[in-house]
Design a protein around this motif. Sequence first.
Motif, PDB file in Angstrom:
ATOM      1  N   LEU A 127      17.948  -6.486   1.798  1.00 57.03           N
ATOM      2  CA  LEU A 127      16.571  -6.839   2.122  1.00 57.03           C
ATOM      3  C   LEU A 127      15.682  -5.937   1.281  1.00 57.03           C
ATOM      4  O   LEU A 127      15.877  -4.726   1.238  1.00 57.03           O
ATOM      5  CB  LEU A 127      16.260  -6.582   3.603  1.00 57.03           C
ATOM      6  N   ARG A 128      14.714  -6.534   0.608  1.00 54.40           N
ATOM      7  CA  ARG A 128      13.787  -5.750  -0.212  1.00 54.40           C
ATOM      8  C   ARG A 128      12.362  -6.145   0.172  1.00 54.40           C
ATOM      9  O   ARG A 128      12.080  -7.324   0.381  1.00 54.40           O
ATOM     10  CB  ARG A 128      14.015  -6.008  -1.694  1.00 54.40           C
ATOM     11  N   ASP A 129      11.487  -5.144   0.231  1.00 53.05           N
ATOM     12  CA  ASP A 129      10.088  -5.424   0.549  1.00 53.05           C
ATOM     13  C   ASP A 129       9.363  -5.912  -0.704  1.00 53.05           C
ATOM     14  O   ASP A 129       9.963  -6.058  -1.771  1.00 53.05           O
ATOM     15  CB  ASP A 129       9.412  -4.204   1.170  1.00 53.05           C
ATOM     16  N   ASN A 130       8.041  -6.135  -0.583  1.00 56.47           N
ATOM     17  CA  ASN A 130       7.295  -6.685  -1.720  1.00 56.47           C
ATOM     18  C   ASN A 130       7.178  -5.707  -2.881  1.00 56.47           C
ATOM     19  O   ASN A 130       6.829  -6.105  -3.988  1.00 56.47           O
ATOM     20  CB  ASN A 130       5.914  -7.172  -1.283  1.00 56.47           C
ATOM     21  N   ALA A 131       7.485  -4.413  -2.669  1.00 54.73           N
ATOM     22  CA  ALA A 131       7.478  -3.435  -3.755  1.00 54.73           C
ATOM     23  C   ALA A 131       8.850  -3.308  -4.407  1.00 54.73           C
ATOM     24  O   ALA A 131       9.014  -2.601  -5.388  1.00 54.73           O
ATOM     25  CB  ALA A 131       7.025  -2.068  -3.232  1.00 54.73           C
ATOM     26  N   GLY A 132       9.854  -3.980  -3.847  1.00 51.66           N
ATOM     27  CA  GLY A 132      11.199  -3.936  -4.402  1.00 51.66           C
ATOM     28  C   GLY A 132      12.089  -2.873  -3.798  1.00 51.66           C
ATOM     29  O   GLY A 132      13.245  -2.732  -4.186  1.00 51.66           O
ATOM     30  N   ALA A 133      11.583  -2.119  -2.838  1.00 58.54           N
ATOM     31  CA  ALA A 133      12.377  -1.072  -2.191  1.00 58.54           C
ATOM     32  C   ALA A 133      13.256  -1.681  -1.099  1.00 58.54           C
ATOM     33  O   ALA A 133      12.844  -2.604  -0.392  1.00 58.54           O
ATOM     34  CB  ALA A 133      11.448  -0.021  -1.583  1.00 58.54           C
ATOM     35  N   ALA A 134      14.466  -1.162  -0.966  1.00 58.80           N
ATOM     36  CA  ALA A 134      15.391  -1.645   0.063  1.00 58.80           C
ATOM     37  C   ALA A 134      14.886  -1.243   1.443  1.00 58.80           C
ATOM     38  O   ALA A 134      14.367  -0.149   1.638  1.00 58.80           O
ATOM     39  CB  ALA A 134      16.780  -1.065  -0.178  1.00 58.80           C
ATOM     40  N   VAL A 135      14.998  -2.186   2.393  1.00 59.12           N
ATOM     41  CA  VAL A 135      14.616  -1.921   3.778  1.00 59.12           C
ATOM     42  C   VAL A 135      15.787  -2.272   4.680  1.00 59.12           C
ATOM     43  O   VAL A 135      16.644  -3.088   4.324  1.00 59.12           O
ATOM     44  CB  VAL A 135      13.358  -2.708   4.195  1.00 59.12           C
ATOM     45  N   GLU A 136      15.832  -1.659   5.856  1.00 57.25           N
ATOM     46  CA  GLU A 136      16.919  -1.897   6.813  1.00 57.25           C
ATOM     47  C   GLU A 136      16.648  -3.102   7.707  1.00 57.25           C
ATOM     48  O   GLU A 136      17.571  -3.793   8.114  1.00 57.25           O
ATOM     49  CB  GLU A 136      17.131  -0.653   7.680  1.00 57.25           C
ATOM     50  N   ALA A 137      15.370  -3.345   8.048  1.00 55.27           N
ATOM     51  CA  ALA A 137      15.012  -4.428   8.954  1.00 55.27           C
ATOM     52  C   ALA A 137      13.620  -4.941   8.593  1.00 55.27           C
ATOM     53  O   ALA A 137      12.848  -4.255   7.926  1.00 55.27           O
ATOM     54  CB  ALA A 137      15.040  -3.939  10.397  1.00 55.27           C
ATOM     55  N   ALA A 138      13.313  -6.139   9.063  1.00 55.37           N
ATOM     56  CA  ALA A 138      12.006  -6.733   8.826  1.00 55.37           C
ATOM     57  C   ALA A 138      11.517  -7.370  10.125  1.00 55.37           C
ATOM     58  O   ALA A 138      12.309  -7.961  10.859  1.00 55.37           O
ATOM     59  CB  ALA A 138      12.080  -7.783   7.731  1.00 55.37           C
TER      60      ALA A 138
END
Length: 143
Positions: free
Chosen positions: A13-24
């Motif tokens: 999962l990646r946020d709009n900045a391209g950084a990996a995230v654990e949950a959304a």
Amino acid sequence: LVAGTEWCRVRTLRDNAGAAVEAAVPSDPVVVSGWKGVPPAGAEILEVPSVERARAAVRAREGRQQLLGLAQLPPEVLHRKAATAGKAGWGWRDRLAARRAATAFSRDIDSGEGAVFPVVVKGDVAGSVEAVVQCIQALPTFP
């Protein structure tokens, strides 16, 4: 995850900045990698506990889409499809679904009710919704 008739095992999962995230959470835009195909725009996403459940959900949704497609055909076409289904490679379930859809459609037409299918058109590109709506409105209706 299941969206429309596509499923995925979430790889990242990646946020709009391209950084990996654990949950959304529901309003967070994220990029999900791992899809087996391209899910339709605007489709609701269903979280399932296993790959087997995802595949079962996709099969059920594909069957529902097939029945909805059959229900929109005129009865004479459905009866012809049901009669020639064995030659076209349809299984007994497909032939049964075609017969049931033809019977229900004929019953609705004979009673004067007709079949009504509400349609929601969503688009992500300006002008695409209008084009789709015009195509839908140009489809023939049956008395």
